[in-house]
Design a protein around this motif. Sequence first.
Motif, PDB file in Angstrom:
ATOM      1  N   ARG A  39       0.892  -1.217  -0.015  1.00 17.03           N
ATOM      2  CA  ARG A  39      -0.085  -0.222   0.091  1.00 17.03           C
ATOM      3  C   ARG A  39       1.138   1.109   0.017  1.00 17.03           C
ATOM      4  N   ILE A  40       0.319   2.416  -0.692  1.00 20.56           N
ATOM      5  CA  ILE A  40       0.949   3.765  -0.855  1.00 20.56           C
ATOM      6  C   ILE A  40      -0.118   4.342  -0.261  1.00 20.56           C
ATOM      7  N   ARG A  41       0.489   5.315   0.864  1.00 15.89           N
ATOM      8  CA  ARG A  41      -0.743   6.126   1.542  1.00 15.89           C
ATOM      9  C   ARG A  41      -0.046   7.519   1.884  1.00 15.89           C
ATOM     10  N   ILE A  42      -0.755   8.397   1.479  1.00 20.03           N
ATOM     11  CA  ILE A  42      -0.469  10.078   2.009  1.00 20.03           C
ATOM     12  C   ILE A  42      -1.624  10.058   3.084  1.00 20.03           C
ATOM     13  N   LYS A  43      -1.031  10.400   4.536  1.00 22.35           N
ATOM     14  CA  LYS A  43      -2.095  10.472   5.507  1.00 22.35           C
ATOM     15  C   LYS A  43      -1.500  12.016   6.152  1.00 22.35           C
ATOM     16  N   GLY A  44      -2.709  12.903   5.646  1.00 21.46           N
ATOM     17  CA  GLY A  44      -2.130  14.331   6.223  1.00 21.46           C
ATOM     18  C   GLY A  44      -0.996  14.913   5.344  1.00 21.46           C
ATOM     19  N   ASP A  45       0.155  15.261   6.058  1.00 22.12           N
ATOM     20  CA  ASP A  45       1.361  15.689   5.355  1.00 22.12           C
ATOM     21  C   ASP A  45       2.483  14.552   5.290  1.00 22.12           C
ATOM     22  N   LYS A  46       2.273  13.426   5.303  1.00 20.60           N
ATOM     23  CA  LYS A  46       3.265  12.541   5.503  1.00 20.60           C
ATOM     24  C   LYS A  46       2.896  11.397   4.556  1.00 20.60           C
ATOM     25  N   GLY A  47       3.933  10.592   4.045  1.00 21.68           N
ATOM     26  CA  GLY A  47       3.673   9.513   3.183  1.00 21.68           C
ATOM     27  C   GLY A  47       3.990   8.082   3.637  1.00 21.68           C
ATOM     28  N   PHE A  48       3.540   7.059   3.253  1.00 21.72           N
ATOM     29  CA  PHE A  48       4.008   5.869   3.914  1.00 21.72           C
ATOM     30  C   PHE A  48       3.845   4.611   2.753  1.00 21.72           C
ATOM     31  N   ILE A  49       4.642   3.822   2.769  1.00 21.69           N
ATOM     32  CA  ILE A  49       4.716   2.435   2.110  1.00 21.69           C
ATOM     33  C   ILE A  49       4.500   1.478   3.314  1.00 21.69           C
ATOM     34  N   THR A  50       3.428   0.449   2.922  1.00 20.82           N
ATOM     35  CA  THR A  50       3.124  -0.475   3.883  1.00 20.82           C
ATOM     36  C   THR A  50       2.819  -1.982   3.186  1.00 20.82           C
ATOM     37  N   VAL A  51       3.672  -3.041   3.873  1.00 16.25           N
ATOM     38  CA  VAL A  51       3.739  -4.218   3.192  1.00 16.25           C
ATOM     39  C   VAL A  51       2.607  -5.184   4.306  1.00 16.25           C
ATOM     40  N   LYS A  52       1.651  -5.780   3.951  1.00 13.74           N
ATOM     41  CA  LYS A  52       0.875  -6.518   4.756  1.00 13.74           C
ATOM     42  C   LYS A  52       0.593  -8.026   4.232  1.00 13.74           C
ATOM     43  N   GLY A  53       0.833  -8.800   5.193  1.00 10.31           N
ATOM     44  CA  GLY A  53       0.741 -10.346   4.820  1.00 10.31           C
ATOM     45  C   GLY A  53      -0.876 -10.794   4.918  1.00 10.31           C
ATOM     46  N   ILE A  54      -0.845 -12.451   4.814  1.00 14.52           N
ATOM     47  CA  ILE A  54      -2.299 -12.662   4.938  1.00 14.52           C
ATOM     48  C   ILE A  54      -2.647 -12.829   6.211  1.00 14.52           C
ATOM     49  N   SER A  55      -3.826 -12.639   6.570  1.00 18.11           N
ATOM     50  CA  SER A  55      -4.508 -12.815   7.855  1.00 18.11           C
ATOM     51  C   SER A  55      -4.603 -14.128   8.438  1.00 18.11           C
ATOM     52  N   ASP A  56      -4.484 -14.255   9.875  1.00 15.39           N
ATOM     53  CA  ASP A  56      -4.712 -15.438  10.264  1.00 15.39           C
ATOM     54  C   ASP A  56      -6.301 -16.115  10.168  1.00 15.39           C
ATOM     55  N   ASP A  57      -6.561 -17.216  10.558  1.00 14.02           N
ATOM     56  CA  ASP A  57      -7.896 -17.710  10.358  1.00 14.02           C
ATOM     57  C   ASP A  57      -8.816 -16.880  10.862  1.00 14.02           C
TER      58      ASP A  57
END
Length: 155
Positions: A39-57
Amino acid sequence: MIEIERKFLVKDDSFKKEAFAKNHIAQGYLCSLAERSVRIRIKGDKGFITVKGISDDAGMSRFEWEKEIPVAEAESLLHLCEKGMIDKMRFEVKSGPHVFEVDEFYGDNEGLIVAEIELHSETEPFEKPQWLGEEVTGDTRYYNASLNITPFKKW
């Protein structure tokens, strides 16, 4: 790092008067597979890159890695993202020792309001505000990556 969170629908907008912070969020996905999302996100005046894995059951726990990046880089990366964009306002609301992040969605997800709470364990107790509705933890339709592919208005 493992993220543990629970997700709920919100009954009304009374949470807004309890919010101590709010930020506009625009985000897109470089990858939105069930096994992993980037994911690429702009939140307010900041940028972020986030990697998420698969959820548990149970849908409560999954790997998450996030790094702050310059807003200009985040803006450039948003142009490379898959079709669709998540547009929302995030309200932060204190509840006991916890903070709920309440997202009011716009655009193709208009009408959807979801609250999330991050916990230290899957069994950690927390105070439930009166505006908190049905729990939707584990319902993949409410994942932002899913909302990007199949928006709330198309349900």
